[in-house]
Design a protein around this motif. Structure first.
Motif, mmCIF file in Angstrom:
data_model
loop_
_atom_site.group_PDB
_atom_site.id
_atom_site.type_symbol
_atom_site.label_atom_id
_atom_site.label_comp_id
_atom_site.label_asym_id
_atom_site.label_seq_id
_atom_site.Cartn_x
_atom_site.Cartn_y
_atom_site.Cartn_z
ATOM 1 N N LEU A 41 9.514 9.900 -5.397
ATOM 2 C CA LEU A 41 10.902 9.484 -4.995
ATOM 3 C C LEU A 41 11.417 10.107 -3.820
ATOM 4 N N ALA A 42 10.927 11.723 -3.900
ATOM 5 C CA ALA A 42 11.700 12.603 -2.927
ATOM 6 C C ALA A 42 11.059 12.708 -1.432
ATOM 7 N N GLN A 43 9.781 12.073 -1.545
ATOM 8 C CA GLN A 43 9.169 11.655 -0.279
ATOM 9 C C GLN A 43 9.704 11.223 0.956
ATOM 10 N N THR A 44 9.513 11.440 2.020
ATOM 11 C CA THR A 44 10.117 10.748 3.174
ATOM 12 C C THR A 44 9.611 9.262 3.247
ATOM 13 N N GLY A 45 10.247 8.238 3.412
ATOM 14 C CA GLY A 45 9.807 7.125 3.319
ATOM 15 C C GLY A 45 9.915 6.154 2.165
ATOM 16 N N ALA A 46 10.120 6.866 1.100
ATOM 17 C CA ALA A 46 9.837 6.345 -0.377
ATOM 18 C C ALA A 46 11.174 5.149 -0.490
ATOM 19 N N ALA A 47 12.367 5.928 -0.360
ATOM 20 C CA ALA A 47 13.609 5.316 -0.554
ATOM 21 C C ALA A 47 13.583 4.104 0.343
ATOM 22 N N GLU A 48 13.281 4.378 1.807
ATOM 23 C CA GLU A 48 13.377 3.241 2.615
ATOM 24 C C GLU A 48 12.354 2.205 2.539
ATOM 25 N N PHE A 49 11.178 2.318 2.050
ATOM 26 C CA PHE A 49 10.505 1.224 1.504
ATOM 27 C C PHE A 49 10.769 0.456 0.385
ATOM 28 N N LEU A 50 11.503 1.152 -0.684
ATOM 29 C CA LEU A 50 12.147 0.367 -1.762
ATOM 30 C C LEU A 50 13.074 -0.602 -1.456
ATOM 31 N N GLU A 51 13.980 0.032 -0.494
ATOM 32 C CA GLU A 51 14.979 -0.830 -0.131
ATOM 33 C C GLU A 51 14.642 -1.894 1.018
ATOM 34 N N ALA A 52 13.847 -1.826 1.783
ATOM 35 C CA ALA A 52 13.321 -2.842 2.807
ATOM 36 C C ALA A 52 12.287 -3.826 1.841
ATOM 37 N N TYR A 53 11.532 -3.312 1.114
ATOM 38 C CA TYR A 53 10.559 -4.329 0.318
ATOM 39 C C TYR A 53 11.250 -5.157 -0.424
ATOM 40 N N SER A 54 12.195 -4.516 -1.420
ATOM 41 C CA SER A 54 12.961 -5.445 -2.168
ATOM 42 C C SER A 54 13.936 -6.383 -1.368
ATOM 43 N N ALA A 55 14.474 -5.971 -0.400
ATOM 44 C CA ALA A 55 15.258 -6.799 0.518
ATOM 45 C C ALA A 55 14.213 -8.182 0.955
ATOM 46 N N ALA A 56 13.059 -7.889 1.412
ATOM 47 C CA ALA A 56 12.209 -8.625 1.825
ATOM 48 C C ALA A 56 11.572 -9.812 0.828
ATOM 49 N N MET A 74 6.238 3.277 -7.903
ATOM 50 C CA MET A 74 7.159 2.245 -7.262
ATOM 51 C C MET A 74 7.033 0.927 -7.680
ATOM 52 N N VAL A 75 6.084 0.303 -8.688
ATOM 53 C CA VAL A 75 6.339 -0.649 -9.499
ATOM 54 C C VAL A 75 7.653 -0.795 -10.519
ATOM 55 N N ARG A 76 7.718 0.341 -11.141
ATOM 56 C CA ARG A 76 8.737 0.580 -11.820
ATOM 57 C C ARG A 76 10.174 0.296 -10.988
ATOM 58 N N GLU A 77 10.157 1.145 -9.955
ATOM 59 C CA GLU A 77 11.697 0.794 -9.066
ATOM 60 C C GLU A 77 11.804 -0.360 -8.607
ATOM 61 N N LEU A 78 10.624 -1.152 -8.168
ATOM 62 C CA LEU A 78 10.826 -2.492 -7.442
ATOM 63 C C LEU A 78 11.198 -3.383 -8.680
ATOM 64 N N ASP A 128 0.861 -1.236 -0.054
ATOM 65 C CA ASP A 128 -0.114 -0.180 -0.077
ATOM 66 C C ASP A 128 0.823 1.164 -0.065
ATOM 67 N N MET A 129 0.769 2.175 -1.152
ATOM 68 C CA MET A 129 1.593 3.198 -1.070
ATOM 69 C C MET A 129 0.847 4.536 -0.752
ATOM 70 N N ARG A 130 -0.264 4.296 -0.109
ATOM 71 C CA ARG A 130 -1.035 5.403 0.429
ATOM 72 C C ARG A 130 -0.228 6.319 1.626
ATOM 73 N N PHE A 131 0.874 5.407 2.007
ATOM 74 C CA PHE A 131 1.464 6.344 3.244
ATOM 75 C C PHE A 131 2.287 7.563 2.500
ATOM 76 N N LEU A 132 2.414 7.749 1.229
ATOM 77 C CA LEU A 132 3.062 8.639 0.518
ATOM 78 C C LEU A 132 2.000 9.641 0.254
ATOM 79 N N PRO A 133 2.517 11.023 0.163
ATOM 80 C CA PRO A 133 1.637 12.144 -0.323
ATOM 81 C C PRO A 133 1.167 12.096 -1.702
#
Length: 293
Positions: free
Chosen positions: A220-235, A267-271, A192-197
Motif C-alpha cells: 500500500l505504500a507503493q506509488t500508484g497503489a492508493a490511486e488504483f484502489l480509489e479509481a478501480y473501486s469508483a469504476a 489489493m483484494v482485501r482492500e477492494l 493486473d497488480m504487476r505494475f507494483l513492485p
C-alpha cells in the motif's frame, strides 16, 4: 369455527397467471432469491404442502408455488383452495398477465400450442384461459402486466417486489490469483497488480503473504497503489449497480499478480472493504493460489 390464521410460519407465494406471461421467469427469479419453488403443483396439493412447511419450521422460510392451467381440470379448484388457505395462513398471490396480442406473438415465437387451444387457434386458447382465471386474478395480491417486459426486466421486477429489505441483490466474488498459474476461467473482470513492485524480491518479506501486516504495509505504500484502489473501486460501483438492474446475481472480479501470494491478496482485501459499502452487494473474498508452493 375455522382455524386461526398462522402468523408464526414462513411466507407462501402462489405464482399463477396467463400462459406465456412469464411464470417460469418469475419462478427462476424467486429461486435466485432463495425461495423454495414448487412448479406445476395441483391446487389439491397446496394444503399438504403448507402442512409440510409448518412441520419443517424454519427449514422452508419462503415457499413459492407455481399453479397454472397445465393442471387441466384440477386447476378449476384453485379459487376455492386459495380461499381455504387464507383462512389458516397468510399467503400472497402473484398473477402474471399480458395482452392477447403479445401472448399470441410469444407462442408463435416458440412454435408451441397454447395448452387450452385444442383444435382451435392460439387466441381461442388464450380466451378460454382468461375465463378460467378471472376469479383468481380478481383475488390476486400482486398483478404484473408483462406485455412490455423482456425476461430480464421481468426478473428485475420480481426481485424488486420480493427481495427482503437489506438482502443482497448481487454477490461479488473478489479473487486473488497468480498469472503464472493461468487466468481464472470464470472471471468477469481481471485486474493486473504487476505494475507494483513485487515483495517476493525483498528477502525480509518473501516468507510472508498478503495476509500479513508487513506485506500489506509494503504494497500500500507503493506509488500508484492508493490511486488504483480509489479509481478501480469508483469504476466498479456503476458496474455493480448495473448488474443489479439487469438481474445479474453473481460476478467474479479477479485480481492477479505473478504468484498470487502478495500484491493481489492485499489489493483484494482492500477492494472488499470499499465495495462492501455498495448497496445491494454482498462481497466474498477468495485466494486461488495463496496455498501453492
Amino acid at each position: 369455527m375455522g382455524e386461526a390464521t398462522r402468523h408464526d410460519v414462513g411466507e407462501v407465494l402462489i405464482v399463477t397467471g396467463m400462459s406465456g406471461a412469464g411464470r417460469s421467469t418469475a419462478a427462476n427469479s424467486l429461486e435466485d432469491l432463495d425461495w423454495y419453488v414448487v412448479d406445476n403443483l395441483p391446487p389439491q396439493m397446496l394444503k399438504p404442502l403448507l402442512d409440510l412447511t409448518e412441520l419443517a419450521g424454519g427449514v422452508l422460510p419462503r415457499v413459492a408455488v407455481v399453479v397454472d392451467v397445465r393442471g387441466r381440470d384440477l386447476f378449476s379448484d384453485l379459487p376455492d383452495a386459495m380461499r381455504a388457505l387464507r383462512e389458516r395462513r397468510q399467503i400472497r398471490v402473484m398473477f402474471l398477465d399480458a395482452s392477447d396480442e403479445v401472448l399470441v406473438r410469444r407462442f408463435e415465437a416458440v412454435r408451441r400450442p397454447h395448452p387450452l387451444q385444442g383444435e382451435g387457434t392460439i387466441l381461442d386458447g388464450i380466451r378460454r384461459e382468461r375465463a378460467r382465471l378471472a376469479a383468481v386474478r380478481e383475488d390476486a395480491d400482486v398483478i404484473i402486466d408483462t406485455s412490455s417486459y423482456n425476461i430480464h426486466q421481468l426478473a428485475t421486477k420480481v426481485a424488486d417486489l420480493f427481495t427482503e429489505e437489506g438482502t443482497a441483490r448481487h454477490t461479488l466474488t473478489l479473487q486473488s490469483f497468480g498469472f503464472k498459474y493461468g487466468l481464472p476461467p470464470d472471471a468477469d473482470l481481471v485486474a493486473d497488480m504487476r505494475f507494483l513492485p513485487n515483495p517476493f524480491w525483498d528477502e525480509r518479506l518473501r516468507p510472508f503473504t498478503g495476509e500479513d501486516a508487513e506485506v500489506r504495509e509494503y504494497v500500500l505504500a507503493q506509488t500508484g497503489a492508493a490511486e488504483f484502489l480509489e479509481a478501480y473501486s469508483a469504476a466498479l460501483r456503476p458496474v455493480l449497480e448495473g448488474y443489479q438492474r439487469e438481474n445479474k446475481s453473481h460476478s467474479v472480479v479477479a485480481v492477479g499478480c505473478t504468484g498470487g501470494k502478495h500484491r493481489s491478496v492485499v489489493m483484494v482485501r482492500e477492494l472488499a472493504e470499499r465495495l462492501g459499502a455498495v448497496p445491494g452487494v454482498a462481497v466474498r473474498v477468495t485466494h486461488r493460489d495463496l496455498g501453492r508452493e
